[in-house]
Enzyme design. Structure first.
Site, short mmCIF file in Angstrom:
data_model
loop_
_atom_site.label_atom_id
_atom_site.label_comp_id
_atom_site.label_asym_id
_atom_site.label_seq_id
_atom_site.Cartn_x
_atom_site.Cartn_y
_atom_site.Cartn_z
N ASN A 102 16.89 -17.60 12.84
CA ASN A 102 17.13 -17.07 14.20
C ASN A 102 16.13 -16.03 14.68
OD1 ASN A 102 18.25 -15.25 12.30
ND2 ASN A 102 19.65 -14.43 13.82
N GLY B 279 20.50 -14.25 5.67
CA GLY B 279 21.06 -15.55 6.01
C GLY B 279 22.57 -15.53 5.91
N GLU C 239 21.21 -9.50 3.42
CA GLU C 239 21.54 -9.20 4.82
C GLU C 239 22.26 -10.42 5.36
OE1 GLU C 239 20.88 -6.31 6.26
OE2 GLU C 239 19.71 -5.51 4.59
N CYS D 180 22.84 -11.80 14.23
CA CYS D 180 23.88 -11.39 13.28
C CYS D 180 24.75 -10.25 13.81
CB CYS D 180 23.23 -10.99 11.97
SG CYS D 180 21.91 -9.82 12.21
N1 LIG Z 1 22.32 -9.32 8.45
C1 LIG Z 1 21.18 -9.70 8.98
O1 LIG Z 1 20.24 -8.92 9.10
C2 LIG Z 1 21.01 -11.11 9.48
C3 LIG Z 1 19.93 -11.40 10.31
C4 LIG Z 1 19.77 -12.71 10.76
C5 LIG Z 1 20.65 -13.70 10.38
N2 LIG Z 1 21.68 -13.40 9.56
C6 LIG Z 1 22.64 -14.43 9.20
O2 LIG Z 1 21.97 -15.66 8.90
C7 LIG Z 1 22.82 -16.76 9.21
C8 LIG Z 1 22.09 -17.78 10.05
O3 LIG Z 1 20.87 -18.14 9.47
P1 LIG Z 1 20.65 -19.53 8.68
O4 LIG Z 1 21.54 -20.58 9.25
O5 LIG Z 1 19.19 -19.76 8.64
O6 LIG Z 1 21.20 -19.11 7.24
P2 LIG Z 1 21.19 -19.94 5.87
O7 LIG Z 1 21.90 -19.10 4.89
O8 LIG Z 1 21.63 -21.32 6.07
O9 LIG Z 1 19.62 -20.03 5.49
C9 LIG Z 1 18.86 -18.88 5.27
C10 LIG Z 1 17.74 -19.22 4.30
O10 LIG Z 1 18.30 -19.57 3.04
C11 LIG Z 1 17.76 -20.79 2.59
N3 LIG Z 1 18.74 -21.46 1.73
C12 LIG Z 1 19.73 -22.31 2.11
N4 LIG Z 1 20.40 -22.74 1.03
C13 LIG Z 1 19.84 -22.15 -0.04
C14 LIG Z 1 20.09 -22.18 -1.44
N5 LIG Z 1 21.07 -22.93 -1.95
N6 LIG Z 1 19.32 -21.44 -2.26
C15 LIG Z 1 18.33 -20.66 -1.75
N7 LIG Z 1 18.02 -20.61 -0.45
C16 LIG Z 1 18.77 -21.33 0.40
C17 LIG Z 1 17.44 -21.52 3.88
O11 LIG Z 1 16.51 -22.57 3.65
C18 LIG Z 1 16.88 -20.40 4.73
O12 LIG Z 1 15.54 -20.15 4.41
C19 LIG Z 1 24.00 -16.15 9.96
O13 LIG Z 1 25.09 -16.04 9.10
C20 LIG Z 1 23.49 -14.78 10.36
O14 LIG Z 1 24.47 -13.82 10.57
C21 LIG Z 1 21.89 -12.13 9.11
O1 LIG Z 2 20.10 -11.55 13.54
C1 LIG Z 2 20.12 -10.38 13.27
C2 LIG Z 2 18.95 -9.50 13.48
O2 LIG Z 2 18.76 -8.68 12.37
C3 LIG Z 2 19.14 -8.65 14.70
S1 LIG Z 2 17.62 -8.14 15.32
O3 LIG Z 2 16.94 -9.28 15.90
O4 LIG Z 2 16.83 -7.58 14.23
O5 LIG Z 2 17.88 -7.10 16.34
#
Ligand SMILES: NC(=O)c1ccc[n+]([C@@H]2O[C@H](COP(=O)([O-])OP(=O)(O)OC[C@H]3O[C@@H](n4cnc5c(N)ncnc54)[C@H](O)[C@@H]3O)[C@@H](O)[C@H]2O)c1
Ligand SMILES: O=C[C@H](O)CS(=O)(=O)O
Length: 471
Positions: free
Chosen positions: A150, A226, A246, A280
């Site tokens: 994202n 993620g 995160e 997120c």
């Molecule tokens: N807290 C934060 O700062 C933050 C920021 C952005 C997004 N997010 C979270 O990320 C999620 C959305 O992103 P997404 O759909 O890309 O997440 P995701 O967990 O599906 O994927 C994230 C990464 O993990 C990898 N991955 C997937 N399965 C894996 C495995 N089994 N082993 C190792 N790596 C693996 C993916 O290829 C990708 O690179 C949401 O839940 C969002 O809240 C959190």
């Molecule tokens: O998706 C979550 C991000 O950490 C928020 S931000 O884009 O860094 O503000």
């Protein structure tokens, strides 16, 4: 079409298997990335380990990171255009993300010069009068950075920047749906003269390439952003190694009875729907004092109705497509389910391919999925409340705890909330979605552990070592 390559052991390499990267608005393939093999991941880890043998002073790290920031600043438009295609968020938002990424790199560069330990007064212990001690911070070694779709540039910078600043070697695996800007960023690091193999990039699916990384014992630390599901897997597999996670959130914002409703509704409309809600800390659960509920609801409806959904390259567009049609269908299912369970559909609720109309739900209750789980789509839920203490409990009635927002002019209530709400960050008179890149950022409970923000990430990515002199 771009056939992109990975950076492994100082070379641009590909593999037989490829993954298509779609333009999220047109759904056409605009690039392909290689699916890294097991051997390629192994090679990258060995090269990273070896690269640790070459001296890389804090000032040299500062210079490289500063140079990359400069190069990126010259290419804001180029990076933003690519990002708009691969993520589907609006061009103006993507420009904002590139500009923030420049800052993240600059802050990381500055922090490279400030890594220090502290004096430890061991001489005050009886029998230790002739001793003196201090701590130093040393790099953890090889850091695997795994990032989501994202925010594909700035969240990569939040990992690479501090990891390089701290003296580590990084292997990055960007999200498979949005890997292009990450690969472009790696080229800037080469152009800036980063030491050989201090940054390598492997691409492909998480369940294959990501898992190869988790299984490799040569990796010293995982820094992951993620989903909770994958975060849990990483924590299990990492064993005794360091992990920084995160993860997701179902972010709450409270609108108390003394709030400036105009300001609050502007900010909720702006931060509940940008990047199609795929943030997120996106505003998801909005608790509104019952005395202001109707007024706030109609103010917000007007602003949500004014948001334009469509082509992210169009300057008039506020909300682009979601990452996939499948993701939009899931959001549709959850919204329909909430309505069938008694929520009011104030506006929106329509899905067309990957486009999901900005949606506002009213009278949402705690057990509805749109409240309990992370929606990660352009949906905001309004929930009336009558008692301040009770609303704090409602906010805490979540498995997540990343950030929350509170609109109030009452200092005592603000401090009460700061002490009681279980989150990594509470934002007063703004929504849960406020973030700038120098601040400590990270969650509690299922939102993860460890902090980002270069200064804080450097602490995670270094070991504190005690040195004692017997004089
Ligand atoms: N807290 C934060 O700062 C933050 C920021 C952005 C997004 N997010 C979270 O990320 C999620 C959305 O992103 P997404 O759909 O890309 O997440 P995701 O967990 O599906 O994927 C994230 C990464 O993990 C990898 N991955 C997937 N399965 C894996 C495995 N089994 N082993 C190792 N790596 C693996 C993916 O290829 C990708 O690179 C949401 O839940 C969002 O809240 C959190
Ligand atoms: O998706 C979550 C991000 O950490 C928020 S931000 O884009 O860094 O503000």
């Amino acid at each position: 079409m771009n056939n992109l390559t990975m950076w492994i052991d100082d070379e641009q390499v590909t593999s037989d298997e490829k993954v298509d990267v779609l333009n999220k608005y047109t759904q056409e393939v605009f690039a392909t990335i290689p699916e890294a093999t097991h051997n390629q991941v192994d090679k990258a880890v060995k090269a990273a380990k070896k690269s640790q043998e070459v001296e890389f002073s804090p000032y040299e790290r500062y210079e490289v990171l500063r140079k990359v920031a400069e190069l990126l600043e010259e290419r804001v438009d180029d990076f933003a255009e690519v990002m708009t295609q691969e993520v589907g968020k609006t061009l103006k938002e993507c420009k904002g993300e590139v500009t923030r990424s420049v800052q993240t790199l600059l802050i990381s560069a500055e922090e490279a010069k400030r890594i220090h330990g502290e004096g430890v007064p061991v001489e005050s212990a009886p029998g230790s009068e002739n001793r003196m001690a201090f701590t130093i911070r040393v790099p953890v070694g090889v850091v695997a950075a795994i990032t989501p779709f994202n925010v594909p540039l700035n969240l990569v910078c939040h990992k690479i920047g501090p990891a390089i600043a701290a003296g580590n070697s990084v292997i990055l695996k960007p999200g498979e749906k949005t890997p292009v800007v990450a690969l472009k960023l790696a080229e800037l690091f080469r152009e800036a003269g980063l030491l050989k193999n201090r940054l390598q990039v492997v691409t492909g699916w998480g369940h294959t390439v990501g898992e190869y990384m988790l299984d490799h014992q040569g990796i010293d630390m995982y820094t992951f952003t993620g989903s909770k599901k994958v975060g849990e897997q990483i924590k299990k597999k990492a064993g005794m190694r360091k992990v920084s996670l995160e993860l997701g959130n179902n972010s709450a914002t409270i609108i108390h009875d003394d709030a400036d409703l105009n300001k609050a509704s502007d900010l909720v409309a702006a931060r509940g729907y940008n990047n199609a809600g795929q943030v997120c800390i996106s505003v998801q659960r909005v608790y509104v004092h019952e005395s202001k509920y109707n007024e706030f609801s109609s103010l917000l409806k007007e602003k949500v109705d004014a948001l334009n959904l469509g082509d992210p390259f169009d300057e008039q567009t506020d909300v682009g497509p979601m990452i996939s049609e499948e993701a939009a269908k899931t959001v549709k299912e959850w919204v329909d389910e909430a309505v069938s369970e008694g929520a009011e559909l104030i506006t929106g609720g329509e899905q067309n391919g990957a486009l999901f109309k900005p949606t506002l739900l009213g009278y949402v209750t705690p057990n509805m999925r749109v409240c309990r789980e992370e929606v990660f789509g352009p949906v905001v839920s309004l929930i009336p409340y009558s008692n301040f203490d009770e609303v704090l409990d409602q906010v805490n009635d979540s498995e997540y705890g990343l950030q929350a927002g509170l609109f109030t002019t009452n200092l005592n209530l603000a401090m009460k909330a700061a002490r009681k709400i279980e989150v990594g960050g509470l934002i007063i008179n703004d929504t849960s979605a406020y973030r700038v890149d120098q601040m400590p950022y990270g969650g509690v409970k299922s939102s993860g552990n460890g902090k980002e923000g270069p200064k804080y990430a450097i602490e995670e990515m270094t070991e504190e070592r005690l040195v004692v002199f017997n004089l």
